[in-house]
Design an enzyme around this catalytic site. Structure first.
Site, PDB file in Angstrom:
ATOM      1  N   CYS A 172       2.416  14.792  -5.584  1.00 57.33           N
ATOM      2  CA  CYS A 172       1.256  15.202  -4.800  1.00 57.33           C
ATOM      3  C   CYS A 172       1.694  15.944  -3.533  1.00 57.33           C
ATOM      4  O   CYS A 172       2.215  17.046  -3.612  1.00 57.33           O
ATOM      5  CB  CYS A 172       0.386  13.980  -4.503  1.00 57.33           C
ATOM      6  SG  CYS A 172      -1.294  14.402  -4.003  1.00 57.33           S
TER       7      CYS A 172
ATOM      8  N   HIS B 290      -0.238  10.984  -9.873  1.00 54.01           N
ATOM      9  CA  HIS B 290       0.519   9.907  -9.235  1.00 54.01           C
ATOM     10  C   HIS B 290       1.063   8.923 -10.273  1.00 54.01           C
ATOM     11  O   HIS B 290       0.403   7.926 -10.574  1.00 54.01           O
ATOM     12  CB  HIS B 290      -0.384   9.145  -8.263  1.00 54.01           C
ATOM     13  CG  HIS B 290      -0.690   9.898  -7.013  1.00 54.01           C
ATOM     14  ND1 HIS B 290       0.063   9.777  -5.868  1.00 54.01           N
ATOM     15  CD2 HIS B 290      -1.654  10.804  -6.732  1.00 54.01           C
ATOM     16  CE1 HIS B 290      -0.431  10.571  -4.922  1.00 54.01           C
ATOM     17  NE2 HIS B 290      -1.471  11.194  -5.420  1.00 54.01           N
TER      18      HIS B 290
ATOM     19  N   GLU C  46       3.284   6.721  -9.838  1.00 56.67           N
ATOM     20  CA  GLU C  46       3.561   5.411  -9.222  1.00 56.67           C
ATOM     21  C   GLU C  46       2.337   4.503  -9.233  1.00 56.67           C
ATOM     22  O   GLU C  46       2.460   3.288  -9.100  1.00 56.67           O
ATOM     23  CB  GLU C  46       4.094   5.597  -7.789  1.00 56.67           C
ATOM     24  CG  GLU C  46       3.052   5.858  -6.710  1.00 56.67           C
ATOM     25  CD  GLU C  46       2.568   7.304  -6.654  1.00 56.67           C
ATOM     26  OE1 GLU C  46       2.833   8.064  -7.612  1.00 56.67           O
ATOM     27  OE2 GLU C  46       1.911   7.667  -5.660  1.00 56.67           O
TER      28      GLU C  46
END
Lengths: 238, 76
Positions: free
Chosen positions: A93, A208, A210
């Protein structure tokens, strides 16, 4: 006596003023059994680290352009050397925006075509492999996006190069993995969600991973990204 | 020396804010708009030479991948 397990190298998670996903990245790495440490953007060294993640957020308040000022943070000289040495560098990002501003990846991320901040899960088709993603080509991943400036652009010569060298790693797609006739949620050129460099060790993506590692809080497809790193660490001798 | 710097999207780069503002104008009855783009205006007071200001634009104030810039020297 059995050999003592070799400690795996740690992953550096760079914290810029305004980063806000560094704890998510550290949580995901820890969940997968990888050690990490935060590195302040004002530091100058990445010695002892096996990989670097530039996390999401709003570095320097996104002033001027997203990533434009973070790109000149003191740590970025070390990140550039690390990348040029072929070591794994991931930008998620805002981290992707910083890598693009730093010219470690081509192109730029413009404001979303619809002018709206988008926060939702998206389907992504894996187009090729890189050091950070070792998934079968054509498989469909679900990851969250959470951005206002994810509208990837580059000139046509750069796009030709990205396509010719299979450097587009993930594209926005529909549930069946189709990209034809499917528009990217943010208007990104050629539905590009993530790209790699020529050496394939630097990976930048808007979604994302994660946030999709621990299945109790949003899926598990993001594991693929960090597991590729884990495999490399297991195979490599440090 | 005072400088005014205009940063605009390069030709062919879609300007979503400009397109939206244009639609807004048309919606309230302003016809005949052929183009509308939104950019950045930067005022700079500095001892730097024009050459150095160009370098500032190339390195930080504009992103040459997507933006053009125009530097105007002003008196006051």
């Amino acid at each position: 006596m059995p050999p003592r397990p070799r400690p795996r190298p740690r992953v550096a998670v760079v914290v810029f003023p305004g980063s806000n996903c560094e704890q998510d990245v550290a949580y995901a790495l820890n969940w997968l059994g990888l050690d990490s440490a935060y590195v302040w953007h004002g530091d100058h060294s990445l010695d002892g680290f096996g990989a670097v993640v530039l996390p999401g957020g709003f570095s320097y308040g996104d002033y001027l352009r997203c990533g434009a000022i973070a790109r000149f943070s003191p740590i970025m000289d070390a990140v550039t050397r690390f990348a040029r040495a072929g070591r794994p560098v991931l930008g998620i990002c805002n981290g992707f925006q910083i890598l693009a501003e730093a010219h470690l990846l081509p192109g730029a991320l413009l404001r979303n075509a619809g002018l709206k901040f988008i926060c939702r899960d998206v389907a992504l088709r894996v187009e090729a492999r890189c050091d950070w993603l070792d998934a079968p080509t054509g498989s469909v991943l679900h990851l969250p996006i959470n951005h206002n400036e994810g509208n990837f652009v580059c000139d046509s010569a750069t796009l030709d190069d990205l396509r010719a060298d299979d450097r587009v790693i993930v594209r926005y797609c529909d549930e069946e993995g189709r990209t034809d006739g499917v528009s990217a949620p943010n208007g990104a050129l050629d539905n590009i969600a993530g790209i790699t460099n020529a050496a394939r060790n630097v990976f930048g993506l808007m979604p994302h991973p994660e946030r999709a590692v621990d299945p109790t809080v949003g899926g598990s497809d993001g594991q693929l990204v960090f597991q590729s790193l884990l495999q490399q660490f297991t195979q490599e001798v440090f | 020396m005072n400088y005014e710097i205009y940063v605009t999207y390069r030709a062919g780069i879609f300007d979503p804010a400009g397109a939206t503002a244009r639609r807004g104008l048309e919606q309230i009855g302003f016809d005949g708009i052929h183009d509308l783009s939104i950019g950045k205006y930067i005022r700079l007071n500095t001892d730097a030479t024009r050459e150095q200001v160009t370098e500032m634009c190339e390195k930080l104030l504009a992103n040459p991948v997507i933006e053009d810039y125009r530097i105007v020297e002003t008196e006051d």
